[in-house]
Design an enzyme around this catalytic site. Structure first.
Site, PDB file in Angstrom:
ATOM      1  N   HIS A 181       0.848  -1.200   0.000  1.00  0.00           N
ATOM      2  CA  HIS A 181       0.000   0.000   0.000  1.00  0.00           C
ATOM      3  C   HIS A 181       0.885   1.252   0.000  1.00  0.00           C
ATOM      4  O   HIS A 181       0.680   2.163  -0.803  1.00  0.00           O
ATOM      5  CB  HIS A 181      -0.926   0.007   1.211  1.00  0.00           C
ATOM      6  N   ASP A 192       6.988  21.438 -26.552  1.00  0.00           N
ATOM      7  CA  ASP A 192       6.836  20.112 -25.936  1.00  0.00           C
ATOM      8  C   ASP A 192       7.881  20.028 -24.830  1.00  0.00           C
ATOM      9  O   ASP A 192       8.518  21.029 -24.489  1.00  0.00           O
ATOM     10  CB  ASP A 192       7.055  18.995 -26.974  1.00  0.00           C
ATOM     11  N   TRP A 234       7.003  -0.019   3.924  1.00  0.00           N
ATOM     12  CA  TRP A 234       7.521   0.626   2.711  1.00  0.00           C
ATOM     13  C   TRP A 234       8.929   1.165   2.936  1.00  0.00           C
ATOM     14  O   TRP A 234       9.649   1.433   1.988  1.00  0.00           O
ATOM     15  CB  TRP A 234       6.576   1.721   2.240  1.00  0.00           C
ATOM     16  N   SER A 239      12.988   5.700 -13.943  1.00  0.00           N
ATOM     17  CA  SER A 239      11.900   6.499 -14.498  1.00  0.00           C
ATOM     18  C   SER A 239      11.892   7.899 -13.896  1.00  0.00           C
ATOM     19  O   SER A 239      11.817   8.900 -14.613  1.00  0.00           O
ATOM     20  CB  SER A 239      10.581   5.790 -14.228  1.00  0.00           C
ATOM     21  N   SER A 240      12.014   7.972 -12.568  1.00  0.00           N
ATOM     22  CA  SER A 240      11.976   9.279 -11.904  1.00  0.00           C
ATOM     23  C   SER A 240      13.150  10.153 -12.324  1.00  0.00           C
ATOM     24  O   SER A 240      12.992  11.352 -12.543  1.00  0.00           O
ATOM     25  CB  SER A 240      12.031   9.110 -10.386  1.00  0.00           C
ATOM     26  N   HIS A 267      13.347  11.576   3.539  1.00  0.00           N
ATOM     27  CA  HIS A 267      12.784  12.858   3.922  1.00  0.00           C
ATOM     28  C   HIS A 267      12.618  13.800   2.748  1.00  0.00           C
ATOM     29  O   HIS A 267      11.539  14.365   2.568  1.00  0.00           O
ATOM     30  CB  HIS A 267      13.498  13.521   5.099  1.00  0.00           C
ATOM     31  N   GLU A 272      12.026  12.858  -0.106  1.00  0.00           N
ATOM     32  CA  GLU A 272      10.902  12.249  -0.819  1.00  0.00           C
ATOM     33  C   GLU A 272       9.564  12.821  -0.339  1.00  0.00           C
ATOM     34  O   GLU A 272       8.653  13.041  -1.136  1.00  0.00           O
ATOM     35  CB  GLU A 272      10.937  10.733  -0.618  1.00  0.00           C
ATOM     36  N   TYR A 281       9.016  15.782   0.572  1.00  0.00           N
ATOM     37  CA  TYR A 281       8.830  17.075  -0.086  1.00  0.00           C
ATOM     38  C   TYR A 281       8.677  16.925  -1.579  1.00  0.00           C
ATOM     39  O   TYR A 281       8.057  17.766  -2.233  1.00  0.00           O
ATOM     40  CB  TYR A 281       9.968  18.027   0.282  1.00  0.00           C
ATOM     41  N   SER A 306      -0.960  26.867  -5.376  1.00  0.00           N
ATOM     42  CA  SER A 306      -0.577  28.258  -5.638  1.00  0.00           C
ATOM     43  C   SER A 306      -1.104  28.757  -6.979  1.00  0.00           C
ATOM     44  O   SER A 306      -1.080  29.959  -7.239  1.00  0.00           O
ATOM     45  CB  SER A 306       0.949  28.409  -5.628  1.00  0.00           C
ATOM     46  N   HIS A 336      15.226  12.643  12.125  1.00  0.00           N
ATOM     47  CA  HIS A 336      14.054  12.801  12.998  1.00  0.00           C
ATOM     48  C   HIS A 336      13.077  11.635  12.811  1.00  0.00           C
ATOM     49  O   HIS A 336      12.119  11.522  13.560  1.00  0.00           O
ATOM     50  CB  HIS A 336      13.367  14.159  12.805  1.00  0.00           C
ATOM     51  N   HIS A 337      13.315  10.798  11.804  1.00  0.00           N
ATOM     52  CA  HIS A 337      12.507   9.581  11.667  1.00  0.00           C
ATOM     53  C   HIS A 337      13.039   8.452  12.546  1.00  0.00           C
ATOM     54  O   HIS A 337      12.479   7.372  12.567  1.00  0.00           O
ATOM     55  CB  HIS A 337      12.499   9.107  10.205  1.00  0.00           C
ATOM     56  N   THR A 359       7.565  26.948   5.667  1.00  0.00           N
ATOM     57  CA  THR A 359       6.214  26.429   5.457  1.00  0.00           C
ATOM     58  C   THR A 359       5.182  27.431   5.961  1.00  0.00           C
ATOM     59  O   THR A 359       4.143  27.651   5.327  1.00  0.00           O
ATOM     60  CB  THR A 359       6.036  25.077   6.172  1.00  0.00           C
ATOM     61  N   LYS A 413       4.635  30.079   3.465  1.00  0.00           N
ATOM     62  CA  LYS A 413       3.737  29.665   2.382  1.00  0.00           C
ATOM     63  C   LYS A 413       2.278  29.735   2.821  1.00  0.00           C
ATOM     64  O   LYS A 413       1.434  30.273   2.098  1.00  0.00           O
ATOM     65  CB  LYS A 413       4.081  28.242   1.931  1.00  0.00           C
ATOM     66  N   ARG A 424       1.494   0.975  14.967  1.00  0.00           N
ATOM     67  CA  ARG A 424       1.127   0.825  13.564  1.00  0.00           C
ATOM     68  C   ARG A 424       1.586  -0.548  13.069  1.00  0.00           C
ATOM     69  O   ARG A 424       2.346  -1.233  13.750  1.00  0.00           O
ATOM     70  CB  ARG A 424       1.773   1.939  12.741  1.00  0.00           C
TER      71      ARG A 424
END
Lengths: 525, 284
Positions: A76, A105, A141, A168-169, A252, A254, A256, A267, A301-302, A327, A330, A449
């Site tokens: 998931h 293009d 994940w 791909s990315s 991390h 990722e 963002y 925006s 921090h994770h 943040t 924004k 979890r």
């Protein structure tokens, strides 16, 4: 030179039917494929989420075995992150960036095709992992060692799927950066670019920087599994915690990578429906860039609970809180954009405002989790699950929904049904909160979890959460119906259906946008 | 549209990407089967995938070279290629940074942690913080690779190849075709010699030094870093051979030769990575 001739009038010889999409080099075709693929993966990942929620409807083991439950949480996460949300925003990038900067293009149309067509093989490898001996990956994940080193061949399929997704990315991002830096219409300086384009420039930079690091991490997992290396094995001088460091150096940024294009979409929407220019454009650009740079400096921090020195915990705590500053800039600018605007509340605007409220809430719970003594309690509880679903679903996904409703008239030349769109919004936002708000309480009460069973005191909130999740899922089937209805029988859309929209695709192009837009670049004042 | 004079070249629909995707799918599946005792089916799947990929690369790059030589790429396309190659090399830098980071982590953090305090006293008594080391569990002796034999020679070879490729580039800018070809030829020879020494070094390490991939922290980082570097030198050498053949066929002009520059950037990048390897893997 027959080949040369074929190129001369290439767009007259477009293969028809399925082959048109297999071979296409057109940014709009590729953008559409990204968006539909993303929606398909959203449903696949959604079914997995509902499997999780169905099992958690009541305490005890009802529907699935614990191993399969772990596979569901893992796939998931992977499918929603890499298969649904990221491709959705790449789809937006493909459709919108060339139109918004006045380019004919993308810079590399063939490579653009490959970036997309690498996704189905990678997704098929991920899904195939469910059917091999040993089953799919069950390590979450985040793919932490040593669990990933011990699992069956489903893990190998996952590792190679991640390699292909990474290719791909990276190719997609190189294409986007090159397009933005080199294909802008004359007069379109960097600081005149629509903010959506800016956010993708920054996102693509992040992707190019961190996807190779993830590739390295899973490669080390692979060699630890099959070739006898000891990167994540203390007996050989390695360390399982090293995997976490490398993973979160990717992971991390990722976060963002997913959030920043969502900022871009919002925006564009908020000024259009407030009929005012975006408040503080330059500060928005600088804030986005600051968030991107800070994202490289906060990864641990994770991992507060793995046992790190207090000095390191202090550093990561304060660095993480620092991200709240840009943040906050924004969020302030978005609110100030709406201030005294002549606002109307069509569906895109509703989703943007929903984003604003709920993403901010998710940001606040992120700040709570940044505080070390609090996180030590909340680590790996449902509070974390609630936090990142507020950011990922109510943040990124709502921005994507808003973006689809916003740009659909330009893409297909037809309007969606406004009444149904609003119903979709209210169903989504109500059921989303029913699903995820109680998870804060579950986490605060200590429910871990990624566990298929739980003690009785968690039963009520879990039941509520499951009802919300199924409602949210149904609302997305309704979204599919709205899309199909718009495509089949929507009212014709004017070139500029939204009063306050002022970017090139609205001001210079008809609806639907022609197959080849801006063969001659527009002149920007 | 695509042939518009002064316009940005947009290629017609192409089958190469989907061919590449199918090839990669077979390769990935074959590799997975191979690692899980898939036997002949694994080898067959992997081979099919590899053949498709090689076919795709010939076809796709051939198409691009044809387009370039027939003058379809204007200066804006040229700039696109330059941006793209720069960003691609940046992604490669980050890939190597990941493995350099792993080496740094083991040397500076995880090995010392295993040799201090309770960890040492309770789990691995007697384990000392030294480098090169295979970790506390592996007692088999091995000899680390010294810096001043083949590795120093290889450093000299790669640095020289950086000089020869630049010499060839000067020649190209002055339209001296013979010097261009000889410069590239020398670069290719130096690259292949480097790879030959690297293979010899591996054989020596496995056969005589008992230095294998399974020798814990040192073995893993040594082979991962030098192995991926060697793989990149191989790719770089193939790219050099391609532009050598193209130079011999009269491709490139003094003003228009992005492919040459892209390959030389890549070659210099591989060179710089080697210097990092030489210092932190072999020497220090």
């Amino acid at each position: 030179m027959e080949a040369a001739h074929a190129h001369d009038d290439g767009h007259d010889h477009v293969p028809s039917g399925l082959m048109r999409y297999v071979t296409t080099t057109n940014h709009k075709d590729i953008g559409s494929m990204y968006l539909w693929f993303s929606f398909a993966m959203f449903l696949v990942g959604g079914v997995m989420a509902l499997t999780i929620r169905a099992e958690l409807f009541q305490p005890g083991l009802q529907l699935v075995r614990p191993e399969f439950f772990n596979t569901m949480t893992t796939l998931h996460g992977l499918i929603m992150v890499f298969g649904a949300i990221m491709p959705a925003f790449v789809g937006f990038a493909n459709w919108q960036i060339p139109m918004m900067i006045g380019a004919p293009d993308m810079a590399f149309p063939r490579m653009n095709n490959w970036s997309f067509w690498l996704l189905p093989p990678a997704a098929s490898l991920l899904v195939l992992s469910l059917f091999v001996p040993g089953g799919g990956p069950g390590a979450g994940w985040t793919l932490y060692a040593p669990l990933t080193v011990q699992q069956g061949m489903g893990m190998d399929l996952t590792i190679f799927a991640i390699h292909i997704l990474g290719m791909s990315s990276i190719m997609g991002s190189i294409n986007i950066v090159t397009t933005i830096l080199n294909m802008r219409a004359p007069g379109m300086t960097l600081m005149k670019m629509p903010l959506f384009v800016w956010t993708w420039l920054i996102t693509a930079y992040l992707l190019i920087a961190v996807m190779p690091v993830l590739a390295g991490a899973v490669t080390m997992t692979l060699t630890d599994r099959h070739f006898g290396t000891n990167f994540f094995n203390a007996a050989g001088g390695g360390d399982p915690v090293m995997f976490q460091h490398i993973f979160w150096f990717f992971g991390h940024p990722e976060v963002y990578i997913i959030a920043i294009p969502a900022f871009g979409v919002v925006s564009q929407i908020l000024p259009a429906f407030s009929r005012k220019p975006l408040f503080g454009y330059a500060s928005m650009v600088y804030a986005t860039a600051s968030i991107a740079i800070l994202s490289f400096l906060v990864w641990a921090h994770h991992m507060y609970t793995v046992g790190m020195p207090v000095e390191a915990q202090l550093y990561y705590m304060f660095a993480t809180m620092l991200i709240a500053v840009p943040t906050g800039v924004k969020v302030f600018n978005w609110v100030a954009t709406m201030w005294k605007g002549s606002m109307t509340f069509e569906t895109p605007m509703l989703f943007a405002i929903g984003f604003l409220f709920l993403f901010t809430l998710g940001g606040f719970t992120g700040l709570v989790l940044a505080v070390v003594p609090v996180d030590v309690q909340l680590h790996d509880t449902y509070y974390v699950v609630a936090h990142f679903h507020y950011v990922m679903v109510a943040g990124a996904l709502y921005a994507a929904f808003g973006g689809v409703y916003f740009w659909l008239p330009k893409w297909i030349g037809k309007m969606y049904d406004e009444r149904l769109g609003k119903i979709h919004f209210w169903l989504s936002i109500i059921f989303f909160n029913i699903a995820f708000f109680p998870q804060h309480f579950l986490g605060l009460a200590g429910m871990p979890r990624r566990i298929p069973d739980y003690s009785l005191q968690f039963a009520d909130f879990n039941m509520v959460s499951t009802i919300g999740a199924f409602g949210f899922g149904m609302a997305q089937i309704f979204f599919l119906y709205i899309l199909l209805k718009a495509i089949r029988s929507g009212e014709p859309a004017p070139a500029k259906p939204w009063d306050g929209a002022d970017t090139l695709e609205w001001t210079h192009l008809p609806s639907p946008a022609p197959y080849h837009s801006f063969e001659d670049p527009p002149q920007i004042r | 549209m695509s042939s518009q004079t002064g316009g940005y070249y947009l290629p017609a629909p192409s089958y190469w990407p989907i061919v590449g995707s199918i090839g990669l799918w077979f390769m990935a599946l074959g590799a997975v089967l191979m690692m899980n005792d898939g036997g002949k089916a694994a080898i067959a799947t992997l081979s099919v995938g590899s053949i498709i990929i090689v076919y795709m690369m010939f076809g796709w790059f051939g198409t691009v070279i044809g387009e370039s030589e027939s003058g379809k790429y204007n200066s804006q396309v040229d700039i696109s290629y330059r941006w793209a190659m720069s960003w691609f090399i940046f992604s490669e830098v980050m890939f190597f940074a990941c493995f350099f980071g792993a080496l740094f982590y083991m040397r500076v953090l995880s090995v010392p942690w295993l040799a201090e305090g309770d960890t040492q006293a309770l789990l691995w008594p007697g384990f000392e913080n030294t480098w090169p080391v295979a970790g506390p569990y592996f007692s088999e002796k091995f000899t680390p690779m010294g810096a001043w034999g083949i590795p120093a020679l290889n450093t000299f070879l790669l640095l020289s190849s950086g000089v020869t490729v630049t010499w060839a580039h000067w020649a190209l800018k002055k339209e001296k075709r013979a010097q261009l070809v000889w410069g590239l030829f020398a670069t290719v020879v130096l690259g292949i010699t480097f790879l030959g020494f690297q293979v010899y070094e591996y054989i020596h390490a496995y056969g005589d030094l008992n230095l294998t991939l399974k020798q814990g922290a040192y073995g893993a980082t040594f082979y991962m870093l030098t192995g991926f570097h060697g793989f990149h030198v191989t790719i770089g050498t193939i790219m050099l051979i391609v532009i050598l053949i193209r130079s011999m066929r009269g491709h490139f002009t003094a003003k228009n030769h992005f492919a040459f520059e892209g390959v030389s950037w890549y070659w210099h990048f591989v060179d710089v990575v080697w210097l990092g390897l030489f210092v932190v893997v072999y020497w220090m």
